[in-house]
Design a protein around this motif. Structure first.
Motif, short mmCIF file in Angstrom:
data_model
loop_
_atom_site.label_atom_id
_atom_site.label_comp_id
_atom_site.label_asym_id
_atom_site.label_seq_id
_atom_site.Cartn_x
_atom_site.Cartn_y
_atom_site.Cartn_z
N GLU A 95 16.19 -44.86 39.71
CA GLU A 95 17.10 -45.98 38.36
C GLU A 95 17.53 -44.80 37.09
OE1 GLU A 95 18.93 -48.83 36.64
OE2 GLU A 95 18.34 -48.88 38.70
N ALA A 96 16.26 -44.01 36.79
CA ALA A 96 16.43 -43.08 35.62
C ALA A 96 17.43 -42.03 36.04
CB ALA A 96 15.15 -42.42 35.41
N GLU A 97 17.94 -41.95 37.01
CA GLU A 97 19.03 -40.79 37.21
C GLU A 97 20.30 -41.55 37.24
OE1 GLU A 97 17.39 -37.44 40.05
OE2 GLU A 97 16.86 -39.20 40.59
N LEU A 98 20.49 -42.81 36.84
CA LEU A 98 21.72 -43.58 36.90
C LEU A 98 22.24 -43.70 35.50
CD1 LEU A 98 20.70 -46.28 39.76
CD2 LEU A 98 22.05 -44.19 39.99
N GLU A 99 23.41 -43.83 35.29
CA GLU A 99 24.19 -44.35 34.14
C GLU A 99 25.26 -45.68 34.67
OE1 GLU A 99 25.41 -40.62 32.36
OE2 GLU A 99 27.22 -40.70 33.43
N TYR A 100 25.60 -46.20 33.59
CA TYR A 100 26.38 -47.38 33.79
C TYR A 100 27.70 -47.40 32.89
CZ TYR A 100 22.38 -49.17 36.59
OH TYR A 100 21.61 -49.17 37.88
N PRO A 101 28.52 -46.39 33.08
CA PRO A 101 29.82 -46.19 32.28
C PRO A 101 30.38 -47.84 32.08
CG PRO A 101 30.10 -45.22 34.29
CD PRO A 101 28.78 -45.67 34.30
N GLU A 102 31.19 -47.59 30.90
CA GLU A 102 32.17 -48.98 30.54
C GLU A 102 33.29 -48.81 31.34
OE1 GLU A 102 31.13 -51.63 28.87
OE2 GLU A 102 29.18 -50.71 28.28
#
Length: 903
Positions: A95-102
């Motif tokens: 999970e810490a290697e993920l990002e959630y771009p707009e």
């Protein structure tokens, strides 16, 4: 990943694991060197000659030790379950290697799965609507439909059987246009019935453009098994609830539907609270191989764990007609078109939502069931939660954040499918594929890595990597190819650094990082430490927010709003580039913001910080300049200091640097002190007393600002005009050797009544300046020294102190020196003067309650040529007729400078 992205396709094909690791190590070391240089330029302290690197052999060996301890305690296991998978990186991610771009938009669909009845009992409930009854589902991942194994409902929600009575508006829809398809369903079935959540009826009517008529309502629990087993066959019957079958007969019960792609019969099952009516239909398409909640539901019912997707994110042969298609691209489209072709599709619509992306490649990820190594958090979660409560979290709400993230975590996927990083030290039996992992193998690998580094895993033979006791079995085993999650790397830092370096101790006093590390470094460090040591690796944690632009927007190259620290410090001032301010201005900005939340920075903010910095620098220059002839022997004892000087020292002990320097010092004390510093004579008592105060301020301010403005503080220290000696007799060469100023209790003992009085004086001075400004505007005076001030108050105590100060023998404490006027007169009553002769006057309030009358007129007498004060004594001295009495005495006592010989 950056290394791979820098290589073309052919270059990547020629990369062996060791070549790639060598390039990755070279890139990492170069990046570290660049960052280290930046940190040094920022003025950040660190043990730069002995940094700790996760790729050092000693660090890798310590990490293997942590992994081994967790494995031996039973916390490490291998299993097949859905994890975040990055097709672009070909690896599992945490999970810490993920990002959630707009701005991510998915193709969501509403589809129908046709119900079938396998028993008369099922038919009794909904038989009147069969065979035209379907389940309406909604999903944002149509590509997971081939792996569908069930439809889940919330047992507590109410559901409705609705008849699609008519379509509203245009129904001449062509396949693939992403609009409504209910017209096709109507053509095929004269009376189509759908099951949806009752609460979503009006929403779906509007969205689908259809009239939906409720024919029956029931609870979600009725859709799984509408009668208790005892009501059907009695308690003696043996049931397998996982598969909805009777073990003592051939009867099946519950509701099933026909899979829309491969015609399998799949059950309706009960899900959890994740099934809501916030969106969709209230029925959830369930693919245990492609979602965590689906996986948990699948375990409950023994559903098949289907995941027909390969490492590249393409359908496998198991997906049949979709084999080879990219699930996030043409595969997704193909599934939608197939459902449309066979009238299983109601609607396609774009859906904007948060979706996980690979933080390295910036490309979307998928959920995919694969064989991975996991750390089971359940075994020590209670201890982790207890440890969290004993750590000091700053800000305090950070505790809630990490508590929530830790309590909801059951497993941690620690394996990655790449060749850089620390390998998971596991051997697999060639035939059975059973892993070999025990204390002997882990200790041997740890020993190898401490000597040779983790590259040894790739270039050493299995027989050399195995301990002696297993060496004869080397032909039966092969090395694993998985590496560890980078958060396991960083999460082992407490073991590799605190526990291995002299001068350090476990746990650390403090961890400092951004708020995102509650799911990253803070949490991985906590979990590894709790699992192996039973306590948190830190006593305290400070979390900070992130930097935004001046409008509060996230910085982005595409928006052109990125503020580069290197440019702020000194970017060369190229045309069109923002001005350079130096490292101290950037550090001053950091110290001025509330770091516990997101902070904003930009040109305007930096200009404001630069103004503050310049004023502070100007203050220090004033102090240095006026101490050019100062020595410790010149110091005036505290008890002999004028009250204004004692008050200044009291303020110094209660300092808030920015306000103190700009307001209390520059705007008041320095302003009032200039007269005695410049006019009173180089060796006069009033000048020496002032210098005593200035020296104390210079030494204190330089040391107090040093942690924030080290460059300015050191610049001051190297230009001290006098020698500073500490109490133990040492002479600090650098400002940080001088240590923090000690508290001076004597200065703090300034009487309470004096504190209140000087608060009155400071506020009175502000009001006097207002009247002086009016007189200046009306051209009565130019400089404030051209004015005479009149004061009157009915407060007897205040009036007595004002009279005392106006007649003070100590020139530093006189009111006209404090107001920087030539004269001040205290009036016993307003009738004692002709107020008409005082052109500018008025009544003012100080301290919110004390009334005081203030008047201003032209000063009496003539202007002294030396001090510019007005005095009746100017012109009375034959030797120096243009000087006042004070200046006459100073000049008369000055030695006559020696004349240079003239040839």
């Amino acid at each position: 990943m950056s290394v791979l992205q820098s290589l073309d396709h052919d270059a990547r094909k020629d990369l062996t694991p060791l070549k790639l690791r060598a390039k990755a190590a070279k890139f990492a070391k170069a990046t570290i060197k660049t960052q280290m240089a930046s940190f040094k330029r920022f003025g950040i302290w660190g043990d730069w000659d002995h940094p700790y690197l996760t790729l050092d052999p000693e660090y890798e060996a310590a990490q293997i030790e942590v992994f081994g301890e967790m494995a031996l305690q039973g916390y490490i296991y291998r299993g097949r379950k859905p994890v975040h998978w990055s097709p672009s990186s070909r690896t599992a991610l945490a999970e810490a290697e993920l990002e959630y771009p707009e701005g991510h938009v998915s193709k969501s669909i509403y589809a129908i799965f046709r119900l079938v009845s396998r028993s008369s009992t099922s038919g009794d409930l909904l038989g009147e609507f069969l065979p035209n009854l379907s389940l309406a589902i909604w999903t944002t991942t149509p590509w997971t439909i081939p792996a569908n194994a069930a439809v889940a409902v919330n047992p507590k929600l109410q559901y409705a059987v609705v008849e699609v009575r008519e379509l509203l508006g245009d129904v001449s829809i062509t396949p693939g246009d992403g609009k409504k398809r209910l017209g096709n369903v109507l053509k095929e079935q004269k009376k189509p019935f759908l099951i949806i959540a009752s609460d979503l009826l009006s929403t779906l009517e509007e969205k689908w453009g259809a009239k939906l008529v409720v024919k029956k309502t029931l609870l979600g629990s009725d859709l799984e098994n509408y009668k208790l087993k005892s009501q059907i066959f009695g308690d003696s019957v043996q049931w397998n609830f996982s598969y909805d079958i009777c073990l003592t007969c051939d009867f099946k019960f519950g509701f099933r539907y026909i899979h829309p792609i491969d015609s399998r019969e799949c059950p309706v099952v009960l899900g959890g609270d994740y099934i809501t009516t916030e969106s969709g239909t209230g029925l959830v398409h369930t693919a245990p191989g492609h979602g965590q909640e689906d996986y948990v539901t699948g375990l409950k019912y023994g559903l098949p764990l289907l995941s027909p997707v390969d490492d590249d994110g393409k359908f496998t042969e198991e997906a049949g007609r979709f084999s080879g298609l990219d699930v996030l691209g043409d595969g997704n489209v193909a599934v939608i078109e197939y459902l449309d072709q066979y009238t299983s599709l109601i609607m396609v619509e774009p859906y904007k939502h948060k979706y996980p992306y690979d933080w390295r490649t910036k490309k979307p990820t998928i959920f995919r069931a694969t064989e991975q190594w996991f750390a089971s958090v359940e075994g020590f979660k209670e201890a982790a939660m207890d440890a969290i409560s004993k750590v000091k979290w700053v800000p305090s709400q950070a505790e809630n954040r990490i508590s929530a993230m830790t309590s909801s975590r059951s497993d941690w996927c620690i394996s990655r499918q790449r060749t850089w990083g620390v390998p998971i030290p596991v051997f697999y039996h060639v035939e059975s594929k059973e892993p070999l992992l025990n204390e002997e193998t882990v200790d041997h690998i740890k020993s190898m890595f401490s000597q040779k580094g983790s590259d040894a895993w790739w270039y050493m033979r299995v027989e050399d990597l195995l301990p002696d006791v297993y060496r004869h079995k080397a032909p039966e085993y092969e090395k694993g190819t998985d590496t560890m999650d980078v958060w396991f790397d960083s999460g082992s830092s407490w073991a590799a650094v605190l526990a291995k370096r002299s001068g350090l101790s476990f746990p650390a006093d403090l961890y400092v990082e951004g708020t995102d590390q509650h799911r990253g470094w803070f949490q991985s460090s906590l979990l590894t430490s709790i699992a192996t040591k039973g306590k948190a690796p830190y006593s305290g944690v400070i979390t900070h927010g992130f930097v935004l632009d001046e409008r509060g927007l996230k910085m982005s190259k595409s928006l052109g709003n990125v503020v580069d620290p290197a440019t702020v410090i000194g970017g060369g001032n190229k045309p069109g580039e923002a001005p350079s301010y130096g490292a101290d201005v950037l550090r001053l900005w950091v110290s001025s913001v509330d770091y516990t939340g997101d902070v904003m920075i930009g040109s305007q903010v930096l200009r404001q910080m630069s103004d503050v910095y310049r004023k502070l620098r100007g203050t220090l220059r004033f102090l240095l300049a006026n101490l050019h002839d100062w020595e410790a022997d010149n110091a005036v004892p505290y008890s002999d200091l004028p009250v204004i000087d004692q008050h200044a020292l009291f303020q110094l002990e209660n300092v808030t640097i920015q306000r103190f320097v700009i307001v209390d010092l520059s705007n008041f004390y320095f302003d009032a002190a200039k007269d005695r510093l410049y006019v009173g004579g180089s060796t006069s008592f009033t000048r020496r007393s002032c210098q005593t105060v200035l020296a104390a301020h210079l030494l204190s301010i330089a040391r107090v600002i040093a942690p924030i403005l080290p460059h300015l503080a050191e610049d001051v220290w190297q230009h001290l005009p006098f020698q500073y000696t500490t109490e133990d007799g040492s002479i600090p060469k650098f400002v940080f050797e001088s240590r923090w100023p000690a508290l001076n209790e004597r200065w703090l003992a300034f009487p309470d009544e004096e504190i209140i009085f000087w608060e009155n004086i400071l506020e009175l001075r502000t009001e006097v300046n207002k009247v002086l400004e009016v007189a200046r505007t009306e051209k009565l005076i130019g400089s404030s020294l051209e004015a005479k001030v009149y004061l009157h108050t009915l407060d007897d105590s205040l009036a007595a102190r004002l009279n005392e100060m106006s007649a003070a023998e100590n020139d530093a404490d006189t009111l006209h020196r404090i107001f920087i006027t030539s004269q001040v007169q205290i009036l016993s009553s307003l009738e004692s003067v002709q107020t008409g002769d005082i052109p500018y006057r008025g009544e003012y309030i100080i301290q919110g309650k004390k009334k005081i009358w203030i008047g201003v007129s032209r000063a009496e007498g003539s202007k002294c040529e030396r001090c510019w004060n007005y005095s009746l004594q100017v012109g009375t001295f034959s030797e120096h007729p243009t000087l006042c009495t004070r200046c006459h005495n100073v000049v008369g006592n000055q030695p006559i400078p020696a004349l240079a010989a003239v040839s």
